[in-house]
Design a protein around this motif. Sequence first.
Motif, mmCIF file in Angstrom:
data_model
loop_
_atom_site.group_PDB
_atom_site.id
_atom_site.type_symbol
_atom_site.label_atom_id
_atom_site.label_comp_id
_atom_site.label_asym_id
_atom_site.label_seq_id
_atom_site.Cartn_x
_atom_site.Cartn_y
_atom_site.Cartn_z
ATOM 1 N N UNK A 83 0.833 -1.208 0.000
ATOM 2 C CA UNK A 83 0.000 0.000 0.000
ATOM 3 C C UNK A 83 0.865 1.253 0.000
ATOM 4 N N UNK A 84 1.972 1.209 0.711
ATOM 5 C CA UNK A 84 2.882 2.344 0.724
ATOM 6 C C UNK A 84 3.516 2.574 -0.636
ATOM 7 N N UNK A 85 3.906 1.495 -1.304
ATOM 8 C CA UNK A 85 4.454 1.628 -2.652
ATOM 9 C C UNK A 85 3.419 2.213 -3.599
ATOM 10 N N UNK A 86 2.185 1.724 -3.508
ATOM 11 C CA UNK A 86 1.135 2.240 -4.394
ATOM 12 C C UNK A 86 0.837 3.706 -4.105
ATOM 13 N N UNK A 87 0.859 4.085 -2.841
ATOM 14 C CA UNK A 87 0.663 5.504 -2.506
ATOM 15 C C UNK A 87 1.775 6.339 -3.125
ATOM 16 N N UNK A 88 2.996 5.820 -3.106
ATOM 17 C CA UNK A 88 4.130 6.502 -3.746
ATOM 18 C C UNK A 88 3.879 6.680 -5.244
ATOM 19 N N UNK A 89 3.171 5.725 -5.849
ATOM 20 C CA UNK A 89 2.875 5.777 -7.284
ATOM 21 C C UNK A 89 1.615 6.599 -7.584
ATOM 22 N N UNK A 90 0.976 7.110 -6.562
ATOM 23 C CA UNK A 90 -0.196 7.957 -6.773
ATOM 24 C C UNK A 90 -1.524 7.252 -6.679
ATOM 25 N N UNK A 91 -1.525 5.975 -6.258
ATOM 26 C CA UNK A 91 -2.777 5.226 -6.122
ATOM 27 C C UNK A 91 -3.440 5.626 -4.812
ATOM 28 N N UNK A 92 -4.686 6.078 -4.876
ATOM 29 C CA UNK A 92 -5.351 6.522 -3.652
ATOM 30 C C UNK A 92 -5.997 5.360 -2.909
ATOM 31 N N UNK A 93 -6.351 5.618 -1.657
ATOM 32 C CA UNK A 93 -6.918 4.577 -0.800
ATOM 33 C C UNK A 93 -8.241 4.057 -1.336
ATOM 34 N N UNK A 94 -9.003 4.923 -1.990
ATOM 35 C CA UNK A 94 -10.301 4.501 -2.527
ATOM 36 C C UNK A 94 -10.138 3.453 -3.617
ATOM 37 N N UNK A 95 -9.094 3.582 -4.427
ATOM 38 C CA UNK A 95 -8.839 2.591 -5.482
ATOM 39 C C UNK A 95 -8.451 1.256 -4.873
ATOM 40 N N UNK A 96 -7.597 1.288 -3.848
ATOM 41 C CA UNK A 96 -7.208 0.049 -3.167
ATOM 42 C C UNK A 96 -8.434 -0.622 -2.563
ATOM 43 N N UNK A 97 -9.303 0.169 -1.944
ATOM 44 C CA UNK A 97 -10.505 -0.395 -1.342
ATOM 45 C C UNK A 97 -11.446 -0.963 -2.405
ATOM 46 N N UNK A 98 -11.542 -0.293 -3.529
ATOM 47 C CA UNK A 98 -12.403 -0.785 -4.612
ATOM 48 C C UNK A 98 -11.893 -2.124 -5.136
ATOM 49 N N UNK A 99 -10.580 -2.258 -5.255
ATOM 50 C CA UNK A 99 -10.031 -3.538 -5.706
ATOM 51 C C UNK A 99 -10.312 -4.627 -4.682
ATOM 52 N N UNK A 100 -10.119 -4.320 -3.412
ATOM 53 C CA UNK A 100 -10.391 -5.324 -2.373
ATOM 54 C C UNK A 100 -11.869 -5.713 -2.355
ATOM 55 N N UNK A 101 -12.756 -4.745 -2.504
ATOM 56 C CA UNK A 101 -14.186 -5.042 -2.494
ATOM 57 C C UNK A 101 -14.563 -5.960 -3.642
ATOM 58 N N UNK A 102 -13.855 -5.813 -4.752
ATOM 59 C CA UNK A 102 -14.125 -6.647 -5.926
ATOM 60 C C UNK A 102 -13.497 -8.029 -5.794
ATOM 61 N N UNK A 103 -12.270 -8.094 -5.298
ATOM 62 C CA UNK A 103 -11.463 -9.311 -5.443
ATOM 63 C C UNK A 103 -11.280 -10.123 -4.174
ATOM 64 N N UNK A 104 -11.595 -9.573 -3.014
ATOM 65 C CA UNK A 104 -11.364 -10.309 -1.776
ATOM 66 C C UNK A 104 -12.317 -11.487 -1.651
ATOM 67 N N UNK A 105 -11.817 -12.584 -1.124
ATOM 68 C CA UNK A 105 -12.642 -13.767 -0.921
ATOM 69 C C UNK A 105 -13.806 -13.433 0.002
ATOM 70 N N UNK A 106 -14.978 -13.992 -0.310
ATOM 71 C CA UNK A 106 -16.155 -13.739 0.507
ATOM 72 C C UNK A 106 -16.956 -12.549 0.077
ATOM 73 N N UNK A 107 -16.391 -11.701 -0.801
ATOM 74 C CA UNK A 107 -17.091 -10.486 -1.212
ATOM 75 C C UNK A 107 -18.416 -10.806 -1.878
ATOM 76 N N UNK A 108 -18.422 -11.782 -2.781
ATOM 77 C CA UNK A 108 -19.650 -12.093 -3.509
ATOM 78 C C UNK A 108 -20.744 -12.570 -2.567
ATOM 79 N N UNK A 109 -20.386 -13.460 -1.627
ATOM 80 C CA UNK A 109 -21.384 -13.972 -0.693
ATOM 81 C C UNK A 109 -21.910 -12.867 0.207
ATOM 82 N N UNK A 110 -21.021 -12.008 0.665
ATOM 83 C CA UNK A 110 -21.431 -10.910 1.538
ATOM 84 C C UNK A 110 -22.368 -9.962 0.805
ATOM 85 N N UNK A 111 -22.061 -9.650 -0.457
ATOM 86 C CA UNK A 111 -22.906 -8.756 -1.220
ATOM 87 C C UNK A 111 -24.273 -9.380 -1.455
ATOM 88 N N UNK A 112 -24.305 -10.713 -1.705
ATOM 89 C CA UNK A 112 -25.568 -11.380 -1.914
ATOM 90 C C UNK A 112 -26.420 -11.346 -0.657
#
Length: 254
Positions: free
Chosen positions: A220-249
């Motif tokens: 996360x620190x490296x990505x922040x250095x590259x200009x990636x904001x926290x919202x983008x990291x959270x969006x990726x986790x919400x999409x790709x983290x295990x259990x996300x689909x079941x939780x959303x359902x």
Amino acid sequence: MSLVNFRDPAVLADPGARWVRPGVLHRSAQPFPAADAAIVEQLRTAGILTVIDLRGDAEADAADWAAARADGVDVVAARIQPTGEALDAAMRAMTTDEDLGAFYLLMAESAPAAVKLAVEAAARPGGLLLHCAAGKDRTGFLTAILLDLLGVPAEEIVADYARTNAALTQIFEGLAERNRNALNDYQAGSLTVPRPLLEAPAGAMAAFLELVNARYGGTEGLLAHCGVDAATVQAFRAKAAAGTAAEQSAEVTA
């Protein structure tokens, strides 16, 4: 023909689906010689809506993904140029697996805009495919970053990276056929490329992750250095983290 070195890291790095949703993240080498109907079908079957092309300007060809674009796949050019004064010097000095890991971090640091673009594209809905030329180096460290964001243990990330070794002969033959200068005529056996670059050594990826932790406190620190904001990291986790689909359902039916 199908994509070389194509795989879903979740299937092998996380077979218990503890951290990564299967079908979200895929990796491969570039298409050889270009995407055809079989490759387009491979993308469609895997649910891939976005291809993230990490190759530099001199390596890419607009025709490579023309068939996929025509089928509705979005191809994002996140150019990580493999050359430059600092990278050339690091390549000339490379002798160990650890040197290759440091080279990966240098590539990331040398292309912050491309890293940012790639991670933003990875956060989009639908399956994604990361690729460079061999699907080993740039693809390797970007995949490692994304898996680390999802909590995959370092040893599993390293093991997934090292699986590319099984495909290297096929990869190098494809690259040599397309551009013999890139590998100093691999088929003739005349090689001057540093040894670690011709392999996918586990030590290189382990060193990369250790360096990222030491220098930036984690990916996360490296990505922040590259200009990636926290919202983008959270969006990726919400999409790709295990259990996300079941939780959303569950939320929808509640």
